[in-house]
Scaffold this active site. Structure first.
Site, PDB file in Angstrom:
ATOM      1  N   TRP A 206       0.828  -1.222   0.000  1.00 15.10           N
ATOM      2  CA  TRP A 206       0.000   0.000   0.000  1.00 15.10           C
ATOM      3  C   TRP A 206       0.854   1.261   0.000  1.00 15.10           C
ATOM      4  O   TRP A 206       0.537   2.230  -0.686  1.00 15.10           O
ATOM      5  CB  TRP A 206      -1.003  -0.015   1.153  1.00 15.10           C
ATOM      6  CG  TRP A 206      -2.012  -1.106   0.975  1.00 15.10           C
ATOM      7  CD1 TRP A 206      -2.176  -2.219   1.749  1.00 15.10           C
ATOM      8  CD2 TRP A 206      -2.993  -1.226  -0.092  1.00 15.10           C
ATOM      9  NE1 TRP A 206      -3.177  -3.008   1.242  1.00 15.10           N
ATOM     10  CE2 TRP A 206      -3.693  -2.435   0.127  1.00 15.10           C
ATOM     11  CE3 TRP A 206      -3.329  -0.447  -1.196  1.00 15.10           C
ATOM     12  CZ2 TRP A 206      -4.720  -2.869  -0.723  1.00 15.10           C
ATOM     13  CZ3 TRP A 206      -4.349  -0.872  -2.045  1.00 15.10           C
ATOM     14  CH2 TRP A 206      -5.033  -2.066  -1.806  1.00 15.10           C
TER      15      TRP A 206
ATOM     16  N   ASP B 145      -2.128   7.035   5.556  1.00 15.28           N
ATOM     17  CA  ASP B 145      -3.173   6.101   5.137  1.00 15.28           C
ATOM     18  C   ASP B 145      -3.448   5.194   6.323  1.00 15.28           C
ATOM     19  O   ASP B 145      -2.606   4.377   6.699  1.00 15.28           O
ATOM     20  CB  ASP B 145      -2.673   5.297   3.929  1.00 15.28           C
ATOM     21  CG  ASP B 145      -3.652   4.206   3.496  1.00 15.28           C
ATOM     22  OD1 ASP B 145      -4.734   4.078   4.120  1.00 15.28           O
ATOM     23  OD2 ASP B 145      -3.336   3.484   2.528  1.00 15.28           O
TER      24      ASP B 145
ATOM     25  N   LYS C 299     -12.688  -1.510   6.084  1.00 18.63           N
ATOM     26  CA  LYS C 299     -11.964  -2.404   6.977  1.00 18.63           C
ATOM     27  C   LYS C 299     -12.471  -2.290   8.410  1.00 18.63           C
ATOM     28  O   LYS C 299     -12.947  -3.252   8.953  1.00 18.63           O
ATOM     29  CB  LYS C 299     -10.462  -2.151   6.900  1.00 18.63           C
ATOM     30  CG  LYS C 299      -9.810  -2.982   5.811  1.00 18.63           C
ATOM     31  CD  LYS C 299      -9.255  -2.179   4.711  1.00 18.63           C
ATOM     32  CE  LYS C 299      -8.781  -3.049   3.545  1.00 18.63           C
ATOM     33  NZ  LYS C 299      -8.103  -2.239   2.542  1.00 18.63           N
TER      34      LYS C 299
HETATM   35  C1  LIG Z   1      -7.524  -1.731   1.480  1.00 15.44           C
HETATM   36  C2  LIG Z   1      -6.479  -0.682   1.560  1.00 15.44           C
HETATM   37  C3  LIG Z   1      -6.370   0.325   0.602  1.00 15.44           C
HETATM   38  C4  LIG Z   1      -7.273   0.381  -0.626  1.00 15.44           C
HETATM   39  O1  LIG Z   1      -8.529   0.753  -0.255  1.00 15.44           O
HETATM   40  P1  LIG Z   1      -9.707   0.940  -1.340  1.00 15.44           P
HETATM   41  O2  LIG Z   1     -10.757   1.588  -0.509  1.00 15.44           O
HETATM   42  O3  LIG Z   1     -10.038  -0.411  -1.827  1.00 15.44           O
HETATM   43  O4  LIG Z   1      -9.194   1.836  -2.399  1.00 15.44           O
HETATM   44  C5  LIG Z   1      -5.411   1.294   0.772  1.00 15.44           C
HETATM   45  N1  LIG Z   1      -4.577   1.282   1.819  1.00 15.44           N
HETATM   46  C6  LIG Z   1      -4.633   0.313   2.767  1.00 15.44           C
HETATM   47  C7  LIG Z   1      -3.677   0.359   3.913  1.00 15.44           C
HETATM   48  C8  LIG Z   1      -5.589  -0.687   2.658  1.00 15.44           C
HETATM   49  O5  LIG Z   1      -5.656  -1.646   3.593  1.00 15.44           O
END
Ligand SMILES: *Cc1c(COP(=O)(O)O)cnc(C)c1O
Length: 360
Positions: free
Chosen positions: A102, A171, A195
């Protein structure tokens, strides 16, 4: 009805009571004679849902007044570029910490739209650890540093956020509201909802307002954070259903003790698993450096791939599902987000102990 123990890395398990309440309200919301997803996003029922969700998020994450909270579409993925467009003018630059899949994606997308560089990479160590502060190489005139607080695929996290001389942009998709945020350190935090917080289709951005009007770029309407801040994220039609369900999850978190309590539960859940791994005399093994172990995504290996396959199959037979590791990493991954019951983790650890006894 039979519900499984769902260890999916995302979308995640949600509290059963919230799914039931959503089902109950679905055809006729609050006596309106229609579903909330059929109603106007400018009607009083929906406006209240939006305002309540914003207020609840602000309370839970203890977000200061000078930060905007935005509800956006495009997932965390759109934020990889959108953050850089909004927080950097064309002559400014930012550093990126590359901790895995990521972090790397964030870096790649941001580099398409802004001047950014890699301030640290975990590649040489197979993305199994996070950097110490003194390993992060900040260039002069760096505006901010981007980190991925929890790497969902590699199963690592920053136990402590980096102490550096520039603000952080993070993020937090996979550990959102599972830990306290020290806002003094951050200019911006973002994440997808699916999540820890609710259904997919929604990203949440929390940004220091004074950083939002400095980019000097002619951005398309939706890509400019100021458009959303001015309208409480009602500038265009928001993802109403996702925000509605997330609002319920946020209320549920508040009435269950807030972020402190969810931090405690995350610690208990992950410790249960790491203890079994650590007490297995190496039969189960974690590829992750101890200081960087994720509390949300616990990754482990068995002695060989055949046993791993058998483990995942036998687990599924007793409704322990979505345990297959990501194809990049292999092995087993148990994702333990906010709504994952501790009992489900105990069912998994019991299974692990039996499986290792039977197959040693
Ligand atoms: C799942 C995830 C993403 C991507 O998220 P989307 O909403 O599917 O674009 C980005 N960063 C992390 C750390 C993730 O776990």
């Amino acid at each position: 009805m039979s519900r499984v123990h769902n260890f999916s890395a995302g979308p995640c398990t949600l509290p059963l009571e919230i799914l039931e309440e959503t089902q109950k309200e679905f055809l006729d919301f609050a006596g309106n004679g229609m579903s909330i997803i059929e109603d106007s996003h400018r009607g009083s029922s929906y406006m209240k849902i939006q305002q309540d969700a914003l207020a609840s998020f602000r309370r839970l994450a203890d977000v200061p007044d000078d930060f905007a909270i935005l509800f956006l579409q495009g997932g965390a993925t759109l934020q990889f570029a959108q953050t850089a467009m909004n927080l950097l003018s064309s002559d400014e630059k930012a550093g990126y910490v590359n901790t895995g899949v990521w972090g790397q994606k964030a870096l790649e997308d941001a580099s398409r739209v802004a001047n950014i560089y890699e301030a640290w990479s975990g590649k040489d160590k197979g993305f199994t650890t996070t950097p110490d502060d003194n390993e992060i190489e900040l260039q002069q005139d760096t505006k901010w540093l981007h980190i991925t607080s929890n790497e969902t695929i590699g199963g690592i996290r920053f136990g402590n956020m980096p102490e550096v001389d520039v603000p952080l942009v993070a993020d937090m998709s996979s550990d959102f509201l599972s830990r306290k945020i020290d806002w003094e350190k951050f200019d911006l935090v973002y994440g997808g909802a699916q999540k820890n917080l609710g259904p997919a289709g929604l990203a949440i951005v929390i940004a220091r307002r004074e950083t939002l009007n400095k980019h000097g770029r002619d951005l398309p309407t939706y890509l400019d954070y100021q458009f959303h801040d001015k309208s409480d994220s009602l500038g265009n039609t928001p993802p109403m259903f996702s925000i509605y369900v997330m609002g319920k999850v946020l209320n549920w978190m508040e009435s269950n003790g807030g972020v402190d309590e969810f931090e405690r539960r995350a610690d208990i859940r992950s410790s249960l698993l790491y203890d079994v791994i650590d007490n297995s005399e190496g039969w189960y093994s974690s590829p992750v450096e101890a200081k960087s172990r994720s509390l949300m995504n616990v990754i482990f290996h068995l002695p060989d791939e055949t046993l791993e396959k058998q483990f995942i199959e036998e687990a599924a037979n007793i409704d322990l599902i979505n345990l297959k590791g990501h194809r990049n990493v292999g092995g087993v991954r148990a994702s333990l987000y906010n709504a994952m019951p501790i009992e489900s983790v105990e069912t998994l650890t019991d299974f692990m102990k039996n499986f290792s006894q039977n197959n040693r």
